[in-house]
Design a protein around this motif. Structure first.
Motif, PDB file in Angstrom:
ATOM      1  N   SER A  83       2.612   1.948  -3.499  1.00  0.00           N
ATOM      2  CA  SER A  83       1.686   2.546  -4.191  1.00  0.00           C
ATOM      3  C   SER A  83       1.515   4.053  -4.313  1.00  0.00           C
ATOM      4  O   SER A  83       1.232   4.704  -5.513  1.00  0.00           O
ATOM      5  N   TYR A  84       2.170   4.880  -3.372  1.00  0.00           N
ATOM      6  CA  TYR A  84       2.147   6.316  -3.644  1.00  0.00           C
ATOM      7  C   TYR A  84       3.519   6.604  -3.198  1.00  0.00           C
ATOM      8  O   TYR A  84       3.625   7.914  -2.983  1.00  0.00           O
ATOM      9  N   SER A 144      -2.744  -5.163  -6.485  1.00  0.00           N
ATOM     10  CA  SER A 144      -1.237  -5.192  -6.578  1.00  0.00           C
ATOM     11  C   SER A 144      -0.794  -5.169  -8.224  1.00  0.00           C
ATOM     12  O   SER A 144       0.068  -4.657  -8.014  1.00  0.00           O
ATOM     13  N   ILE A 156      -0.707  -1.795  -9.007  1.00  0.00           N
ATOM     14  CA  ILE A 156       0.395  -0.892  -8.593  1.00  0.00           C
ATOM     15  C   ILE A 156       1.704  -1.267  -9.031  1.00  0.00           C
ATOM     16  O   ILE A 156       2.618  -0.347  -9.447  1.00  0.00           O
ATOM     17  N   THR A 177      -3.637  -5.983  -0.409  1.00  0.00           N
ATOM     18  CA  THR A 177      -4.206  -5.157  -1.359  1.00  0.00           C
ATOM     19  C   THR A 177      -4.723  -5.717  -2.814  1.00  0.00           C
ATOM     20  O   THR A 177      -3.971  -6.637  -3.288  1.00  0.00           O
ATOM     21  N   ASP A 221       0.808  -1.445  -0.122  1.00  0.00           N
ATOM     22  CA  ASP A 221       0.059  -0.093  -0.087  1.00  0.00           C
ATOM     23  C   ASP A 221       0.992   1.180   0.082  1.00  0.00           C
ATOM     24  O   ASP A 221       0.639   2.175  -0.462  1.00  0.00           O
TER      25      ASP A 221
END
Length: 200
Positions: A125-126, A152, A155, A149, A122
């Motif tokens: 992802s950012y 995935s 991502i 998640t 997670d």
């Protein structure tokens, strides 16, 4: 004079290269599952050392952090039986220290070793939104553990230009985060004992 919260790291290097892994969090509520995840990673025999990096009090994206000393002491209790885990106090400074800065500092001081950053899928992802996020991805190695998640593949596809720096494990990060514990600590229905070690 050196103190318990000196930012100079204790050397863990030798004549042989080591794989040194960093895991960073606020660690306001040290949890049993966090330790279990770390020990499971160590049992894979691909890690020589894990360095836990508690976020400093001046980190702008975290609020209501308890004192550096208290978090340090909680973590010391949790890892006291494992000589392959070390606590970093590098971010316990009187200014904001970013993950990028911490990794650059340790790479400079642990030149013989290979440095990895452990994070959940997670967070990955950012991570490009973090301070110098793209440079983080380009210049560092990541060991990624899952957090249930669902997206995935999406991502990882978004980060395919950095795929050589990213290793995915099959270890699930089911542990509740310390920020969620803090958020729910006044909720009568929230069973905090389930997550926090009896020792802390």
């Amino acid at each position: 004079m050196q103190t318990a919260f000196s930012r100079t790291p204790r050397s863990i290097t030798s004549s042989l290269n080591s794989n040194v892994y960093f895991i960073k969090s606020a660690f306001c509520c040290s949890t049993d599952k966090l330790v279990n995840i770390i020990e499971e990673l160590l049992n894979t025999n691909i890690l020589d050392k894990i360095i836990i990096v508690p976020t400093g009090l001046h980190y702008s994206y975290k609020s209501n952090l308890i004192s550096n000393e208290h978090r340090y002491n909680m973590l010391k209790l949790l890892i006291k039986h494992n000589k392959n885990i070390e606590i970093s106090t590098y971010e316990f400074q009187d200014t904001e220290i970013h993950t990028y800065d911490t990794l650059e500092y340790y790479k400079d001081n642990y030149k013989k070793d290979t440095i990895y950053f452990i994070c959940g899928l997670d967070n990955l992802s950012y991570i490009d939104k973090w301070y110098k996020g793209n440079e983080l991805l380009k210049n560092n190695k990541f060991l990624v553990v899952g957090r249930n998640t669902n997206n995935s593949e999406e991502i990882l596809n978004n980060l395919k230009e950095y795929k050589d720096n990213i290793t995915i494990t099959n270890i699930e990060l089911n542990d509740i985060s310390s920020s969620e514990i803090r958020k729910n600590i006044n909720n009568k229905d929230f069973i905090i004992e389930k997550y926090i070690s009896n020792e802390v």
